[in-house]
Design an enzyme around this catalytic site. Structure first.
Site, PDB file in Angstrom:
ATOM      1  N   LEU A   1       0.839  -1.193   0.000  1.00 26.24           N
ATOM      2  CA  LEU A   1       0.000   0.000   0.000  1.00 26.24           C
ATOM      3  C   LEU A   1       0.878   1.248   0.000  1.00 26.24           C
ATOM      4  CD1 LEU A   1      -3.049   0.809   0.289  1.00 26.24           C
ATOM      5  CD2 LEU A   1      -2.483   1.288   2.686  1.00 26.24           C
ATOM      6  N   LYS A   2       0.495   2.243  -0.815  1.00 26.43           N
ATOM      7  CA  LYS A   2       1.248   3.504  -0.823  1.00 26.43           C
ATOM      8  C   LYS A   2       0.331   4.600  -0.301  1.00 26.43           C
ATOM      9  CE  LYS A   2       4.593   5.462  -4.097  1.00 26.43           C
ATOM     10  NZ  LYS A   2       4.795   5.711  -5.541  1.00 26.43           N
TER      11      LYS A   2
END
Ligand code: G3P
Length: 218
Positions: free
Chosen positions: A82-83
């Site tokens: 996840l960013k």
């Protein structure tokens, strides 16, 4: 030092993966837009091509929506990382998922104190943008040096992922400083192979080899 490819273009990723040099991929909303692809479809294809982490970025700015978007993005494949942006809600989201042993890349980092916050939030990766700092006449690589010192001082496990790389010197300096990862646009990785003395040296060897009249494989 790990090499991630900073692109969502499957046709550019595939041949580079075949070299064995690609350890992961990073994407962002601009790269998804440039690819013209659906985020879920293209991220799935990239995750199937690459064994390592594939960063997929949330588009929400509030914690509750980020968490819902994160669930959808993590669902794509086991190697989704996840960013999240380096904001209060982004770091809250980071902590929530890294506490559950999920990978999180904190992006849009422009100061060493921001990087300190990300490490305290348990980030798997911190992404300082060196090229964008250089663009405004700041020294992008000195930020990497400062983060390296801070993370080593306190034994933080957060990996320094040098982002917004534009040329060879960003890669060389990252390696000299001891960054953990660089994410490269494909053209920068292609540039790393090149040296004029390699080209002229190879041409001379091939010319001399022809003169021997020998063959090795046949
Ligand atoms: O992945 C984000 C980062 O690498 C962006 O690079 O060239 O748009 O500053 P750039």
């Amino acid at each position: 030092m790990k090499f991630f490819m900073d692109t969502a273009e499957i046709d550019e990723i595939r041949p580079l993966v075949e070299t064995g040099l690609v350890d992961g991929v990073t994407t962002n909303p601009s790269l998804i837009m440039q690819s013209g692809r659906d985020i879920f479809e293209v991220t799935k294809e990239i995750c199937d091509l690459v064994d390592g982490p594939v960063s997929a970025e949330v588009a929400a700015t509030d914690y509750e929506t980020m968490v819902r978007e994160a669930a959808a993005l993590y669902d794509i494949a086991d190697n989704v990382c996840l960013k999240v942006p380096l904001t209060k809600d982004g770091l809250k989201t980071c902590k929530y998922f890294t506490d559950q042993k999920k990978m999180v890349n904190v992006t849009l980092c422009f100061s060493a104190t921001q990087a300190l916050l990300a490490a305290k939030a348990g980030a798997t990766f911190i992404s300082p943008f060196v090229g964008r700092l250089d663009d405004i006449a700041h020294d992008g690589m000195s930020l990497i040096q400062d983060i390296r010192i801070i993370y080593d001082n306190y034994d933080f496990n957060t990996q320094i992922l040098v982002a917004s790389t534009r040329h060879n010197m960003h890669i060389l300096d990252s390696a000299l400083i001891g960054a953990d990862v660089v994410t490269l646009p494909p053209k920068v990785l292609h540039q790393l192979f090149k040296h004029p003395l390699t080209d002229t040296g190879l041409a001379a060897f091939l010319e001399d080899w022809q003169k021997t009249g020998q063959s090795i494989a046949d």
